[in-house]
Design a protein around this motif. Sequence first.
Motif, PDB file in Angstrom:
ATOM      1  N   VAL A  96     -15.118   0.851  -1.136  1.00 30.00           N
ATOM      2  CA  VAL A  96     -14.280   1.730  -0.328  1.00 30.00           C
ATOM      3  C   VAL A  96     -13.264   0.830   0.374  1.00 30.00           C
ATOM      4  N   ASN A  97     -11.979   1.077   0.095  1.00 26.71           N
ATOM      5  CA  ASN A  97     -10.905   0.184   0.529  1.00 26.71           C
ATOM      6  C   ASN A  97      -9.778   0.947   1.221  1.00 26.71           C
ATOM      7  N   LEU A  98      -8.984   0.226   1.977  1.00 31.36           N
ATOM      8  CA  LEU A  98      -7.790   0.814   2.587  1.00 31.36           C
ATOM      9  C   LEU A  98      -6.655   0.857   1.578  1.00 31.36           C
ATOM     10  N   ASP A  99      -5.840   1.858   1.666  1.00 25.92           N
ATOM     11  CA  ASP A  99      -4.576   2.009   0.929  1.00 25.92           C
ATOM     12  C   ASP A  99      -4.732   2.364  -0.548  1.00 25.92           C
ATOM     13  N   ASP A 100      -5.509   1.616  -1.321  1.00 24.13           N
ATOM     14  CA  ASP A 100      -5.751   1.958  -2.728  1.00 24.13           C
ATOM     15  C   ASP A 100      -7.042   1.281  -3.182  1.00 24.13           C
ATOM     16  N   ALA A 101      -7.379   1.427  -4.449  1.00 22.63           N
ATOM     17  CA  ALA A 101      -8.657   0.928  -4.965  1.00 22.63           C
ATOM     18  C   ALA A 101      -8.788  -0.589  -4.884  1.00 22.63           C
ATOM     19  N   TYR A 102      -7.669  -1.288  -4.757  1.00 26.17           N
ATOM     20  CA  TYR A 102      -7.699  -2.754  -4.705  1.00 26.17           C
ATOM     21  C   TYR A 102      -7.231  -3.296  -3.352  1.00 26.17           C
ATOM     22  N   GLY A 103      -7.160  -2.424  -2.356  1.00 27.56           N
ATOM     23  CA  GLY A 103      -6.705  -2.820  -1.023  1.00 27.56           C
ATOM     24  C   GLY A 103      -7.806  -3.528  -0.240  1.00 27.56           C
ATOM     25  N   PRO A 104      -7.551  -3.768   1.045  1.00 31.64           N
ATOM     26  CA  PRO A 104      -8.543  -4.438   1.885  1.00 31.64           C
ATOM     27  C   PRO A 104      -9.871  -3.664   1.909  1.00 31.64           C
TER      28      PRO A 104
END
Length: 140
Positions: free
Chosen positions: A76-84
Amino acid sequence: MKFPRAALTMTVAASALVVALQSPAMASDSYHVMNTGDAFGGGIFDYYGEAYFTEHGDIVKVCDTDADGHGVRMYVNLDDAYGPKLYSITVGGEGNCETHRASQGGVYDLPEKRNIGFLFCRHDATSEGECRAYKFYNDF
């Protein structure tokens, strides 16, 4: 003009049915279903894992749905699937699930008015593969 009691009852019942049928459609905008993809040799709906994200309450539920000796992992990430990265959930064993929600506080209380990314993968002790990426705007 007088309406017979039966006609009035039918009108009220029909109105209630219309309201009841509309409610889930409105709620569906905040409820999302994700999967890891087709399991080997499976059919169209035979997934390694399934997950559910409910914006109201920031509920993330991840389930292993295939008895293949592999688990599933959700990032589970911020902004998109590869975000923070906020957190991850790993589940193994067909039928097992794990759920996190905003009421647990900390990283589980996802930010509002922002995209939340999910990377959902088949997982075993040494590797991950067959991942699917998802992104939803968390506005509840």
